[in-house]
Structure formats: C-alpha cells, structure tokens
Design a protein around this motif. Structure first.
Motif, PDB file in Angstrom:
ATOM      1  N   SER A 119       0.835  -1.216   0.000  1.00 34.71           N
ATOM      2  CA  SER A 119       0.000   0.000   0.000  1.00 34.71           C
ATOM      3  C   SER A 119       0.859   1.252   0.000  1.00 34.71           C
ATOM      4  O   SER A 119       2.042   1.220   0.359  1.00 34.71           O
ATOM      5  CB  SER A 119      -0.907   0.014   1.246  1.00 34.71           C
ATOM      6  N   GLY A 120       0.212   2.360  -0.341  1.00 29.22           N
ATOM      7  CA  GLY A 120       0.894   3.653  -0.329  1.00 29.22           C
ATOM      8  C   GLY A 120       1.172   4.119   1.091  1.00 29.22           C
ATOM      9  O   GLY A 120       2.183   4.779   1.351  1.00 29.22           O
ATOM     10  N   THR A 121       0.280   3.790   2.003  1.00 25.44           N
ATOM     11  CA  THR A 121       0.484   4.155   3.408  1.00 25.44           C
ATOM     12  C   THR A 121       1.778   3.526   3.917  1.00 25.44           C
ATOM     13  O   THR A 121       2.596   4.186   4.570  1.00 25.44           O
ATOM     14  CB  THR A 121      -0.719   3.672   4.249  1.00 25.44           C
ATOM     15  N   ASN A 158       4.903   5.175   2.194  1.00 26.19           N
ATOM     16  CA  ASN A 158       5.224   6.481   2.801  1.00 26.19           C
ATOM     17  C   ASN A 158       5.869   6.304   4.171  1.00 26.19           C
ATOM     18  O   ASN A 158       6.849   6.981   4.505  1.00 26.19           O
ATOM     19  CB  ASN A 158       3.948   7.317   2.966  1.00 26.19           C
ATOM     20  N   HIS A 215      -1.450  13.505   2.697  1.00 24.81           N
ATOM     21  CA  HIS A 215      -1.906  12.163   3.067  1.00 24.81           C
ATOM     22  C   HIS A 215      -1.029  11.582   4.164  1.00 24.81           C
ATOM     23  O   HIS A 215      -1.528  11.012   5.139  1.00 24.81           O
ATOM     24  CB  HIS A 215      -1.896  11.271   1.820  1.00 24.81           C
ATOM     25  N   GLU A 244      -2.915   8.886   7.519  1.00 29.90           N
ATOM     26  CA  GLU A 244      -2.195   7.626   7.718  1.00 29.90           C
ATOM     27  C   GLU A 244      -2.040   7.308   9.198  1.00 29.90           C
ATOM     28  O   GLU A 244      -1.058   6.686   9.629  1.00 29.90           O
ATOM     29  CB  GLU A 244      -0.857   7.665   6.941  1.00 29.90           C
ATOM     30  N   GLU A 255       3.661  16.484  -1.773  1.00 32.21           N
ATOM     31  CA  GLU A 255       2.708  15.546  -2.390  1.00 32.21           C
ATOM     32  C   GLU A 255       2.244  16.106  -3.733  1.00 32.21           C
ATOM     33  O   GLU A 255       1.890  17.275  -3.818  1.00 32.21           O
ATOM     34  CB  GLU A 255       1.513  15.376  -1.437  1.00 32.21           C
ATOM     35  N   ASP A 312       5.364  12.263  -2.054  1.00 31.32           N
ATOM     36  CA  ASP A 312       4.253  11.324  -2.146  1.00 31.32           C
ATOM     37  C   ASP A 312       3.629  11.557  -3.522  1.00 31.32           C
ATOM     38  O   ASP A 312       2.830  12.463  -3.712  1.00 31.32           O
ATOM     39  CB  ASP A 312       3.254  11.581  -1.016  1.00 31.32           C
ATOM     40  N   ALA A 328       1.633   9.550  -5.152  1.00 31.86           N
ATOM     41  CA  ALA A 328       0.574   8.536  -5.336  1.00 31.86           C
ATOM     42  C   ALA A 328      -0.048   8.693  -6.726  1.00 31.86           C
ATOM     43  O   ALA A 328      -0.308   7.714  -7.415  1.00 31.86           O
ATOM     44  CB  ALA A 328      -0.484   8.682  -4.253  1.00 31.86           C
ATOM     45  N   ARG A 329      -0.277   9.974  -7.121  1.00 33.91           N
ATOM     46  CA  ARG A 329      -0.884  10.251  -8.428  1.00 33.91           C
ATOM     47  C   ARG A 329       0.070  11.068  -9.307  1.00 33.91           C
ATOM     48  O   ARG A 329      -0.352  11.985 -10.005  1.00 33.91           O
ATOM     49  CB  ARG A 329      -2.212  10.990  -8.241  1.00 33.91           C
ATOM     50  N   CYS A 382       1.594   5.198  -6.395  1.00 36.80           N
ATOM     51  CA  CYS A 382       0.548   4.173  -6.245  1.00 36.80           C
ATOM     52  C   CYS A 382       0.169   3.561  -7.587  1.00 36.80           C
ATOM     53  O   CYS A 382      -0.070   4.278  -8.559  1.00 36.80           O
ATOM     54  CB  CYS A 382      -0.711   4.780  -5.626  1.00 36.80           C
ATOM     55  N   SER A 387      -2.479   1.505  -7.525  1.00 39.37           N
ATOM     56  CA  SER A 387      -3.872   1.123  -7.265  1.00 39.37           C
ATOM     57  C   SER A 387      -4.834   2.292  -7.310  1.00 39.37           C
ATOM     58  O   SER A 387      -5.990   2.164  -6.948  1.00 39.37           O
ATOM     59  CB  SER A 387      -3.952   0.470  -5.889  1.00 39.37           C
ATOM     60  N   LYS A 388      -4.367   3.458  -7.756  1.00 40.25           N
ATOM     61  CA  LYS A 388      -5.281   4.602  -7.930  1.00 40.25           C
ATOM     62  C   LYS A 388      -5.693   4.634  -9.401  1.00 40.25           C
ATOM     63  O   LYS A 388      -6.181   3.642  -9.904  1.00 40.25           O
ATOM     64  CB  LYS A 388      -4.597   5.891  -7.485  1.00 40.25           C
TER      65      LYS A 388
HETATM   66  C1  LIG Z   1      -4.083   6.790  -1.542  1.00 41.09           C
HETATM   67  C2  LIG Z   1      -2.960   7.627  -1.147  1.00 41.09           C
HETATM   68  C3  LIG Z   1      -1.950   7.148  -0.331  1.00 41.09           C
HETATM   69  C4  LIG Z   1      -2.020   5.802   0.367  1.00 41.09           C
HETATM   70  O1  LIG Z   1      -2.259   4.725  -0.430  1.00 41.09           O
HETATM   71  P1  LIG Z   1      -2.992   3.418   0.153  1.00 41.09           P
HETATM   72  O2  LIG Z   1      -2.598   2.395  -0.841  1.00 41.09           O
HETATM   73  O3  LIG Z   1      -4.443   3.728   0.173  1.00 41.09           O
HETATM   74  O4  LIG Z   1      -2.432   3.142   1.501  1.00 41.09           O
HETATM   75  C5  LIG Z   1      -0.888   7.964  -0.061  1.00 41.09           C
HETATM   76  N1  LIG Z   1      -0.829   9.207  -0.544  1.00 41.09           N
HETATM   77  C6  LIG Z   1      -1.788   9.721  -1.320  1.00 41.09           C
HETATM   78  C7  LIG Z   1      -1.641  11.110  -1.847  1.00 41.09           C
HETATM   79  C8  LIG Z   1      -2.889   8.951  -1.648  1.00 41.09           C
HETATM   80  O5  LIG Z   1      -3.851   9.466  -2.411  1.00 41.09           O
END
Ligand SMILES: *Cc1c(COP(=O)(O)O)cnc(C)c1O
Length: 335
Positions: A58-60, A63, A84, A89, A137, A167, A169-170, A195, A197-198
C-alpha cells in the motif's frame, strides 16, 4: 452499471490485467527471486529515473517506510496539513517511527509557503527535534504542483540539508496533465512513492523509488511493518500492465472530470476544479441526508459531505458522467 465516484481506488482489474496476473512468472520475493516483481521494480526505476524501486502492498506503508528510512527516533519531518502522509495515515510516523511531524498550512493551490518551510527548520539545539526531511505531495487533492515550484522547494531543502520525499501517489496524473514526463517531475527528490492502485487501475501495490542505500533501509522497514510478500509477482504483473497500458489514458479521466465540473456548474452548483481527476462540489447541508440514499437508488456511489469529492477513473465513462449529472440535477429540483 454502477457509477462509483468515491475514489479512483475502486477500479477492478480489466480482463487484460487479470490475464497478465494469471500468467505471471512467480518466485518468493522475500528471497528476491520473484521475476515479475524484479521486472516491475526495474521498469519503474528506469521510467522514473531512480537507481532502485521497491514494491509495497500500500501507499500508506510505502510512505511510512520512507519516513522511517529518512528519519531516526527524535527526528522531525516538515509536511502539509493536508498531506496524506500527515493527515490520513493514522499518525504512523509518530506511532511506529518515533518521528515528529511538523505540519504547515497548505495554500489554496496545494503548495507550502517556502518561507514558512524555512522558518520551521529547528536550530541544532537539544531542546528541539532534529528537522530532517521535507515531504511534498503531487498531486495533492488533485492539484498539480508545478515543476518550477518543486525546483525552488528542492533548492531550499538542499541548502538547509534536508532530505526530500515526494508522495507521488498520483504523479502520473500530474505528468499527463502538465505534458511533462514523470521522470522530470520526480527529479531531485531523494525518494518518491507511486501508487499503482489509484488511477492506474491495479488492485493493490505502491512503488517506492530511491537510491540503493535508501531502498536497503526501506526494505528493512517494510519487513518490520509486515509488508514483505511472497508470490507478489501476481500484483507486480498487474502493476506492470498498468504502467504499460494505463498511463496515457489518464487524460480521459481528466476530460471526464471536466465534463462533470462543467455540467455541475451549468446546474447551479458551486464547484471547485476540476483538479486533474477530481471535482469538489458544495452540497447544502439539508440535502446531505437524502443524497446518498437517492444516488444509490440510481446506482451512483459518492461519499456524502458538504464538500463532496468526486473522482473519475478508468471504470467511469462519459455516459456514466451524464448519469451522475442527471442525479445531481434531480437533487436541485427537489424541495
Ligand atoms: C491513496 C494515497 C496514499 C495511500 O495509499 P494506500 O494504498 O491507500 O495506503 C498515499 N498518498 C496519497 C496522496 C494517496 O492518495
């Protein structure tokens, strides 16, 4: 068909992705011999311009492992109130890393005021935690941080001897939106978390990117956190498929978010955005209780609130956006 606008995490793996997962060559990644994981990590490191990459569930966790790799007990990281890694978290850096967060206000565009960042760096004095890391982020709440801003932030961090974590994630939403390679947006950061998974549509998985030294520390942190997986190649195959097939198409999600924002404005709603694949809309408090129930009847899923976040992704098409707009129009018509 349900139109699920709660998040871009709700996507189901496509037929092609499932096939790639079913056919993945597997090993035991704790021993380092899962070929699919190794392929994904190598591909991501090359794509994003880092020495190494490490797959997390996971992203959590990615990080947190990054925080624990940059900071020791009694160290501090500077981070946005809306980030995030600070806000969503469960305080993991403090709980598990004994790392103190120093949150700073995010401005309306998602950036931190760099003068405030600099003022928050503590002097070397036993009264204070040791300020070690600046965490940014991109995108944040869908908003894109421009490369010019990142460069100024990185220059400040370098001048004041802070490590840097992004971060991301996106990060691919930011890259596609700006028309700048993800590699260029990540350049200069000591670590980046991305990530799968987004918007990229994999069922799970996040990659941490950094140099070999930091990835070595993060591998240890991942073990402590329980994130070392065995035949993780099934997830890695989904991640590889996502990197190869689902990056450029993020532009469609941004176009759908624009459709949604325009339609909502035309219906008289107060709208913020679109910010990449996110739209925020104000809902009158008295409408909130009925909103979720009514929308569910029409097979539209949202997370109800006064500032409603709507997220587009690869399982929502233009027809789905139209259906969601119909539901919002019906909501304005009722007393
Ligand atoms: C979703 C997200 C995370 C964490 O990802 P998970 O897989 O849900 O733990 C971290 N940072 C940002 C900016 C996110 O949108």
């Amino acid at each position: 068909m349900i139109v699920d606008l709660r998040s871009d995490t709700v996507t189901r793996p496509s037929a092609g992705m499932r096939r790639a997962m079913a056919e993945a060559e597997l090993g035991d990644d704790v021993f380092g011999d899962d070929p699919s994981v190794n392929r994904l990590q190598a591909r991501a490191a090359e794509m994003l311009g880092f020495e190494q990459a490490l797959l997390f569930p996971s992203g959590t966790q990615s990080n947190l492992a990054a925080l624990m790799s940059h900071c020791a007990r009694g160290d501090e990281y500077l981070v946005g109130q809306e980030a995030h890694s600070y806000r969503f978290e469960a305080g993991g850096g403090a709980v598990l890393g004994s790392i103190q967060p120093q949150p700073l206000a995010n401005r309306a565009d998602g950036t931190l005021e760099l003068a405030e960042v600099e003022a928050a760096i503590k002097p070397d004095d036993p009264h204070f935690a040791r300020t070690r890391l600046l965490a940014l982020e991109n995108t944040i709440g869908g908003r894109v941080l421009q490369r010019s801003y990142l460069e100024k932030a990185l220059e400040l961090a370098k001048r004041r001897n802070l490590a840097t974590h992004l971060d991301g994630a996106r990060i691919f939403n930011a890259s596609v939106k700006l028309g700048i390679g993800a590699q260029e947006l990540c350049a200069g950061f000591d670590s980046v978390s991305v990530c799968l998974s987004k918007g990229l549509g994999a069922p799970a998985g996040t990659l941490l990117l950094a140099n070999a030294d930091l990835i070595g520390k993060a591998r240890r942190a991942r073990k402590i956190l329980g994130g070392a997986m065995r035949q993780a190649g099934m997830l890695a195959a989904a991640g590889l498929y996502a990197l190869e097939n689902n990056v450029e198409r993020l532009a469609e999600d941004h176009a759908n978010a624009e459709r949604l924002a325009n339609g909502l404005r035309e219906s008289g709603y107060e709208v913020e955005g679109p910010h990449t694949n996110m739209v925020f809309v104000r809902i009158a408090p008295k409408k909130i209780p009925s909103l979720k129930m009514q929308f569910e009847k029409k097979q539209i899923l949202v997370l109800p609130g006064a500032r409603l976040r709507l997220v587009t992704h690869l399982d929502v098409d233009a027809a789905g956006i139209e259906r969601a707009l119909d539901a919002f129009r019906a909501l304005t018509k009722e007393a």
